[in-house]
Design a protein around this motif. Structure first.
Motif, PDB file in Angstrom:
ATOM      1  N   ILE A 215      -9.672  -9.178  41.042  1.00 36.68           N
ATOM      2  CA  ILE A 215      -8.732  -8.815  42.110  1.00 36.68           C
ATOM      3  C   ILE A 215      -7.451  -8.296  41.470  1.00 36.68           C
ATOM      4  CG2 ILE A 215      -7.375  -9.664  44.067  1.00 36.68           C
ATOM      5  CD1 ILE A 215      -9.469 -11.866  44.430  1.00 36.68           C
ATOM      6  N   LEU A 216      -7.014  -7.120  41.922  1.00 35.98           N
ATOM      7  CA  LEU A 216      -5.726  -6.565  41.503  1.00 35.98           C
ATOM      8  C   LEU A 216      -4.747  -6.713  42.654  1.00 35.98           C
ATOM      9  CD1 LEU A 216      -3.760  -4.969  39.729  1.00 35.98           C
ATOM     10  CD2 LEU A 216      -4.848  -2.856  40.557  1.00 35.98           C
ATOM     11  N   GLN A 287     -10.342   8.622  47.002  1.00 32.35           N
ATOM     12  CA  GLN A 287     -10.411   9.223  45.672  1.00 32.35           C
ATOM     13  C   GLN A 287     -10.824   8.203  44.606  1.00 32.35           C
ATOM     14  OE1 GLN A 287     -10.052  12.528  45.280  1.00 32.35           O
ATOM     15  NE2 GLN A 287      -9.743  12.670  47.496  1.00 32.35           N
ATOM     16  N   LEU A 288     -10.232   7.014  44.681  1.00 26.82           N
ATOM     17  CA  LEU A 288     -10.608   5.968  43.728  1.00 26.82           C
ATOM     18  C   LEU A 288     -11.832   5.178  44.186  1.00 26.82           C
ATOM     19  CD1 LEU A 288      -7.059   4.566  42.777  1.00 26.82           C
ATOM     20  CD2 LEU A 288      -8.414   6.333  41.625  1.00 26.82           C
ATOM     21  N   HIS A 304     -12.735  -5.409  42.930  1.00 23.59           N
ATOM     22  CA  HIS A 304     -13.793  -4.607  42.308  1.00 23.59           C
ATOM     23  C   HIS A 304     -14.513  -5.459  41.265  1.00 23.59           C
ATOM     24  CE1 HIS A 304     -15.674  -1.143  40.186  1.00 23.59           C
ATOM     25  NE2 HIS A 304     -15.599  -0.583  41.376  1.00 23.59           N
ATOM     26  N   GLU A 305     -15.759  -5.074  40.962  1.00 21.10           N
ATOM     27  CA  GLU A 305     -16.526  -5.849  39.990  1.00 21.10           C
ATOM     28  C   GLU A 305     -16.101  -5.591  38.555  1.00 21.10           C
ATOM     29  OE1 GLU A 305     -19.045  -2.218  41.169  1.00 21.10           O
ATOM     30  OE2 GLU A 305     -17.711  -3.684  42.125  1.00 21.10           O
ATOM     31  N   SER A 306     -15.379  -4.470  38.289  1.00 27.07           N
ATOM     32  CA  SER A 306     -14.992  -4.111  36.930  1.00 27.07           C
ATOM     33  C   SER A 306     -13.480  -4.194  36.741  1.00 27.07           C
ATOM     34  CB  SER A 306     -15.480  -2.692  36.603  1.00 27.07           C
ATOM     35  OG  SER A 306     -14.958  -2.251  35.369  1.00 27.07           O
ATOM     36  N   LYS A 307     -13.063  -5.000  35.783  1.00 29.14           N
ATOM     37  CA  LYS A 307     -11.635  -5.091  35.481  1.00 29.14           C
ATOM     38  C   LYS A 307     -11.137  -3.805  34.827  1.00 29.14           C
ATOM     39  CE  LYS A 307      -8.179  -7.927  33.098  1.00 29.14           C
ATOM     40  NZ  LYS A 307      -7.945  -9.114  32.228  1.00 29.14           N
ATOM     41  N   ASP A 308     -11.971  -3.190  33.991  1.00 27.23           N
ATOM     42  CA  ASP A 308     -11.574  -1.944  33.329  1.00 27.23           C
ATOM     43  C   ASP A 308     -11.300  -0.844  34.348  1.00 27.23           C
ATOM     44  OD1 ASP A 308     -11.760  -3.086  30.821  1.00 27.23           O
ATOM     45  OD2 ASP A 308     -13.857  -2.480  30.539  1.00 27.23           O
ATOM     46  N   TYR A 309     -12.146  -0.780  35.374  1.00 26.86           N
ATOM     47  CA  TYR A 309     -11.913   0.251  36.394  1.00 26.86           C
ATOM     48  C   TYR A 309     -10.637  -0.044  37.181  1.00 26.86           C
ATOM     49  CZ  TYR A 309     -12.654   3.556  40.143  1.00 26.86           C
ATOM     50  OH  TYR A 309     -12.499   4.595  41.024  1.00 26.86           O
ATOM     51  N   LYS A 311      -8.011  -1.413  35.985  1.00 21.14           N
ATOM     52  CA  LYS A 311      -6.909  -0.997  35.112  1.00 21.14           C
ATOM     53  C   LYS A 311      -6.667   0.504  35.227  1.00 21.14           C
ATOM     54  CE  LYS A 311      -7.276  -4.642  31.588  1.00 21.14           C
ATOM     55  NZ  LYS A 311      -7.550  -4.941  30.153  1.00 21.14           N
ATOM     56  N   GLN A 312      -7.745   1.288  35.309  1.00 17.47           N
ATOM     57  CA  GLN A 312      -7.600   2.722  35.509  1.00 17.47           C
ATOM     58  C   GLN A 312      -6.944   3.023  36.862  1.00 17.47           C
ATOM     59  OE1 GLN A 312     -11.362   4.747  34.894  1.00 17.47           O
ATOM     60  NE2 GLN A 312     -11.867   3.454  33.122  1.00 17.47           N
ATOM     61  N   CYS A 313      -7.360   2.275  37.866  1.00 19.81           N
ATOM     62  CA  CYS A 313      -6.765   2.437  39.204  1.00 19.81           C
ATOM     63  C   CYS A 313      -5.284   2.103  39.183  1.00 19.81           C
ATOM     64  CB  CYS A 313      -7.485   1.542  40.210  1.00 19.81           C
ATOM     65  SG  CYS A 313      -9.198   2.018  40.539  1.00 19.81           S
ATOM     66  N   LEU A 314      -4.925   1.046  38.471  1.00 23.31           N
ATOM     67  CA  LEU A 314      -3.522   0.643  38.377  1.00 23.31           C
ATOM     68  C   LEU A 314      -2.680   1.750  37.745  1.00 23.31           C
ATOM     69  CD1 LEU A 314      -1.275  -1.453  38.652  1.00 23.31           C
ATOM     70  CD2 LEU A 314      -2.020  -2.432  36.466  1.00 23.31           C
ATOM     71  N   ALA A 315      -3.207   2.383  36.704  1.00 25.79           N
ATOM     72  CA  ALA A 315      -2.476   3.479  36.064  1.00 25.79           C
ATOM     73  C   ALA A 315      -2.271   4.634  37.031  1.00 25.79           C
ATOM     74  CB  ALA A 315      -3.232   3.942  34.822  1.00 25.79           C
TER      75      ALA A 315
END
Length: 424
Positions: A215-216, A287-288, A304-309, A311-315
């Motif tokens: 969760i972000l 878009q995301l 989301h299931e991926s933390k890496d993704y 992080k990309q969304c946060l950027a």
């Protein structure tokens, strides 16, 4: 033509017109148009000797309500579009006043203004039509619950117009393109709705991924205070086709002083701030491709299931916010779905079996305990009425019942009853 007799002032069926000065006139048979009401069909009969010329009639705007009351307004050089706007009609302005004075009629300024509500509404409408209307200075004060905020309270006359503007046109125009999970300050939405939607998203995520996800949680730094006036105007212009409504909203935005900052305390302010982040909502969803997304004003959640993704969304979110002069604050953080997340003073967690638990924050429980103790002492000292203590507990209780807080409610009720016994 049948002669028309002068109406009896004591007859409740007579139509009352408003003079340009704002005073009520009941002498309808002797008005300049020689008119008197016909009770059978509520039509106006005009004698041949007192007919209004066609050129003079074009300079008047005759507005009527369902009781047959006719009010004469002088048109202005701004054209027919301004006069035909629903939010300028007497009926809309009057209903706006009735809504704006709810729960605040006890205030001296509101009660004094409402004593002459018809006259005040007529004067407000005339000032809007002849372009002499100006927004009154705001009443600035600070609140400390739930946290310190500066409020710019709108005067009752301005609230009347803003209510008419929002109910008649602005709300519908601004909100029709919002996503479902933009949950703040809208009809049928609010705190209960956003909490229920959070439950819904967590349940849906669990069905596909269990508790294996992230969760972000994002929060914007000083959202209202940092919003640029140019950005706010652009957000409204994109959603509002009516030039007159757009001009009035721009006047409200400019009334907050400098080129940055939207004041808390205005109904229009809430709609403006909802619209400013609407493009971000659509970007995140479309878009995301974040399926589980939720926003309540400046607080929003991505699951989301991926933390890496994430992080990309946060950027990408930071870039989008920077383009409109905003940034995230230190509360922005990642948490595991299995560990739960704090959102709007509630702790959401998902059990291994998929049940969503909603718990009160410890801070709100401790604060209410201390508050009951302080209020109880003041009631014992005869400084407060007993009803103040009861209202405080009932308010906390209504909020606590939104979640899984049976144990906390039982403990708080015991504290309340003990305090009550000491006071009686």
């Amino acid at each position: 033509m049948k002669a028309i007799s002068s109406p009896n002032p004591s007859n409740g069926n007579n139509v009352r017109n408003v003079n340009p000065s704002g005073a009520l006139n009941n002498n309808n048979a002797n008005n300049g148009n020689g008119c008197a009401p016909d009770y059978e069909n509520c039509q106006i009969k005009v004698s041949h000797q007192a007919e209004i010329s066609a050129s003079h009639a074009r300079s008047l705007d005759l507005s009527s309500d369902k009781e047959g009351t006719y009010i004469r307004d002088v048109s202005t050089s701004r054209g027919v579009d301004a006069i035909d706007s629903d939010f300028y009609s007497f009926k809309s302005l009057y209903h706006g006043l009735r809504k704006a004075q709810r729960n605040v009629i006890w205030k001296d300024s509101v009660s004094f203004y409402s004593l002459n509500n018809l006259k005040q509404t007529h004067r407000l409408r005339q000032s809007l039509l002849d372009n002499s209307y100006e927004i009154s200075p705001y009443q600035i004060f600070t609140i400390h619950e739930p946290k310190e905020r500066e409020i710019a309270a709108t005067r009752i006359r301005d609230r009347q117009f803003q209510r008419s503007l929002c109910d008649s046109y602005l709300y519908r125009a601004v909100t029709k393109g919002f996503i479902r999970d933009n949950c703040a300050c809208q009809r049928g939405k609010g705190v209960d709705d956003v909490l229920n939607r959070m439950d819904c998203h967590l349940h849906r995520f669990y069905r596909h991924h269990g508790t294996d996800g992230w969760i972000l949680k994002c929060d914007i730094h000083h959202y209202f205070a940092e919003t640029s006036h140019e950005v706010a105007k652009a957000a409204i212009r994109k959603r509002v086709d009516n030039d007159e409504a757009y001009r009035r909203v721009c006047d409200i935005i400019d009334s907050f002083g400098t080129d940055k900052g939207i004041g808390l305390g205005s109904q229009v302010s809430q709609l403006i701030e909802l619209a400013v982040l609407d493009d971000l909502d659509h970007y995140i969803k479309e878009q995301l491709h974040i399926e589980h997304y939720l926003r309540y004003m400046d607080d929003f959640i991505l699951i989301h299931e991926s933390k890496d993704y994430l992080k990309q969304c946060l950027a990408q979110i930071k870039v989008k916010l920077a383009s409109i002069g905003l940034e995230l604050n230190d509360k922005t953080a990642f948490t595991k779905v299995s560990q739960g997340v704090r959102f709007l003073k509630w702790k959401f967690s998902v059990t291994p079996t998929g049940k969503v638990i909603r718990k009160l924050s410890k801070r709100s429980i401790v604060k209410e305990r201390r508050k009951l103790k302080k209020l109880g002492n003041k009631v014992q000292e005869k400084k407060l009425h007993l009803s103040v203590l009861a209202n405080s507990f009932n308010s906390w209780l209504a909020n606590a019942r939104r979640g899984n807080a049976e144990k906390e409610i039982s403990q708080m009720r015991a504290i309340y009853l003990n305090t009550l016994r000491r006071c009686i």
